[in-house]
Design a protein around this motif. Structure first.
Motif, PDB file in Angstrom:
ATOM      1  N   UNK A 111     -26.647 -12.784  -7.110  1.00  0.00           N
ATOM      2  CA  UNK A 111     -25.460 -13.619  -6.929  1.00  0.00           C
ATOM      3  C   UNK A 111     -24.238 -12.712  -7.051  1.00  0.00           C
ATOM      4  N   UNK A 112     -23.332 -12.804  -6.079  1.00  0.00           N
ATOM      5  CA  UNK A 112     -22.118 -11.994  -6.093  1.00  0.00           C
ATOM      6  C   UNK A 112     -20.925 -12.853  -6.489  1.00  0.00           C
ATOM      7  N   UNK A 113     -20.127 -12.351  -7.436  1.00  0.00           N
ATOM      8  CA  UNK A 113     -18.931 -13.067  -7.882  1.00  0.00           C
ATOM      9  C   UNK A 113     -17.710 -12.387  -7.281  1.00  0.00           C
ATOM     10  N   UNK A 114     -16.702 -13.169  -6.938  1.00  0.00           N
ATOM     11  CA  UNK A 114     -15.457 -12.555  -6.500  1.00  0.00           C
ATOM     12  C   UNK A 114     -14.263 -13.472  -6.690  1.00  0.00           C
ATOM     13  N   UNK A 115     -13.142 -12.863  -7.052  1.00  0.00           N
ATOM     14  CA  UNK A 115     -11.886 -13.595  -7.128  1.00  0.00           C
ATOM     15  C   UNK A 115     -11.160 -13.559  -5.795  1.00  0.00           C
ATOM     16  N   UNK A 116     -11.658 -12.713  -4.875  1.00  0.00           N
ATOM     17  CA  UNK A 116     -11.045 -12.574  -3.554  1.00  0.00           C
ATOM     18  C   UNK A 116     -12.089 -12.917  -2.520  1.00  0.00           C
ATOM     19  N   UNK A 117     -12.004 -14.116  -1.981  1.00  0.00           N
ATOM     20  CA  UNK A 117     -13.080 -14.564  -1.102  1.00  0.00           C
ATOM     21  C   UNK A 117     -13.165 -13.695   0.152  1.00  0.00           C
ATOM     22  N   UNK A 118     -12.027 -13.028   0.521  1.00  0.00           N
ATOM     23  CA  UNK A 118     -12.062 -12.102   1.662  1.00  0.00           C
ATOM     24  C   UNK A 118     -13.035 -10.949   1.402  1.00  0.00           C
ATOM     25  N   UNK A 119     -13.253 -10.649   0.120  1.00  0.00           N
ATOM     26  CA  UNK A 119     -14.142  -9.543  -0.227  1.00  0.00           C
ATOM     27  C   UNK A 119     -15.566  -9.814   0.248  1.00  0.00           C
ATOM     28  N   UNK A 120     -15.887 -11.090   0.468  1.00  0.00           N
ATOM     29  CA  UNK A 120     -17.229 -11.463   0.906  1.00  0.00           C
ATOM     30  C   UNK A 120     -17.323 -11.510   2.431  1.00  0.00           C
ATOM     31  N   UNK A 121     -16.246 -11.136   3.113  1.00  0.00           N
ATOM     32  CA  UNK A 121     -16.200 -11.260   4.572  1.00  0.00           C
ATOM     33  C   UNK A 121     -17.259 -10.411   5.279  1.00  0.00           C
ATOM     34  N   UNK A 122     -17.646  -9.293   4.663  1.00  0.00           N
ATOM     35  CA  UNK A 122     -18.611  -8.415   5.302  1.00  0.00           C
ATOM     36  C   UNK A 122     -20.056  -8.869   5.167  1.00  0.00           C
ATOM     37  N   UNK A 123     -20.272  -9.970   4.474  1.00  0.00           N
ATOM     38  CA  UNK A 123     -21.641 -10.437   4.249  1.00  0.00           C
ATOM     39  C   UNK A 123     -22.174 -11.174   5.466  1.00  0.00           C
ATOM     40  N   UNK A 124     -23.460 -11.023   5.713  1.00  0.00           N
ATOM     41  CA  UNK A 124     -24.102 -11.848   6.732  1.00  0.00           C
ATOM     42  C   UNK A 124     -24.268 -13.256   6.163  1.00  0.00           C
ATOM     43  N   UNK A 125     -24.305 -14.236   7.065  1.00  0.00           N
ATOM     44  CA  UNK A 125     -24.488 -15.621   6.625  1.00  0.00           C
ATOM     45  C   UNK A 125     -25.715 -15.753   5.752  1.00  0.00           C
ATOM     46  N   UNK A 126     -25.525 -16.288   4.555  1.00  0.00           N
ATOM     47  CA  UNK A 126     -26.671 -16.540   3.686  1.00  0.00           C
ATOM     48  C   UNK A 126     -27.317 -15.302   3.110  1.00  0.00           C
ATOM     49  N   UNK A 127     -26.690 -14.150   3.294  1.00  0.00           N
ATOM     50  CA  UNK A 127     -27.301 -12.909   2.790  1.00  0.00           C
ATOM     51  C   UNK A 127     -27.424 -12.930   1.268  1.00  0.00           C
ATOM     52  N   UNK A 128     -26.318 -13.278   0.601  1.00  0.00           N
ATOM     53  CA  UNK A 128     -26.318 -13.412  -0.852  1.00  0.00           C
ATOM     54  C   UNK A 128     -25.527 -14.658  -1.224  1.00  0.00           C
ATOM     55  N   UNK A 129     -25.884 -15.233  -2.359  1.00  0.00           N
ATOM     56  CA  UNK A 129     -25.101 -16.330  -2.919  1.00  0.00           C
ATOM     57  C   UNK A 129     -23.770 -15.749  -3.389  1.00  0.00           C
ATOM     58  N   UNK A 130     -22.655 -16.425  -3.044  1.00  0.00           N
ATOM     59  CA  UNK A 130     -21.339 -15.960  -3.492  1.00  0.00           C
ATOM     60  C   UNK A 130     -20.716 -17.014  -4.407  1.00  0.00           C
ATOM     61  N   UNK A 131     -20.284 -16.559  -5.572  1.00  0.00           N
ATOM     62  CA  UNK A 131     -19.709 -17.437  -6.587  1.00  0.00           C
ATOM     63  C   UNK A 131     -18.228 -17.090  -6.730  1.00  0.00           C
TER      64      UNK A 131
END
Length: 130
Positions: free
Chosen positions: A85-105
């Protein structure tokens, strides 16, 4: 006394001291035991410690060149079935993820959101009234 619900062992990867302390408290409340790593490098070393790790909870933005996404992909390559599970305060930081690759919190998160990301019930972590 052992708690009835032992959830497993979480590797918490978070460089911010306060955030890691708070997150550890929430994880312990949910019934997990926790190993903390402040860097991606320390996180990869935690796997050599011989302690079985059941789930990884990692911040995306970290110092030292390796992001949480890079770390997650590396761990996934070595441990194909490991929940991450990946946590982030900046949702843009998750932009490089493939759909459903990791859970984002998204941060800040509630204990309910954390429990949901880890696939556990909050209620079960608290003794039922009466």
């Amino acid at each position: 006394a052992l708690r009835a619900e032992r959830r497993g062992h979480v590797l918490l990867v978070e460089d911010d001291r306060e955030v890691s302390a708070l997150t550890r408290e929430l994880l312990v409340t949910l019934g997990f035991s926790v190993t903390h790593a402040a860097t991606a490098e320390a996180a990869t070393r935690a796997f050599d410690g011989g302690r079985p790790i059941d789930v990884v909870l990692s911040d995306i933005m970290m110092p030292g060149g390796m992001s949480g996404v890079t770390l997650a992909r590396e761990l996934r390559r070595r441990h194909a079935r490991l929940p991450i599970v990946l946590m982030t305060g900046y949702i843009e930081a998750a932009a490089g993820l493939d759909d459903g690759e990791f859970e984002v919190l998204p941060k800040p998160f509630t204990i309910e959101a954390l429990a949901a990301a880890l696939g556990v019930e909050v209620a079960a972590a608290r003794p039922s009234p009466g």
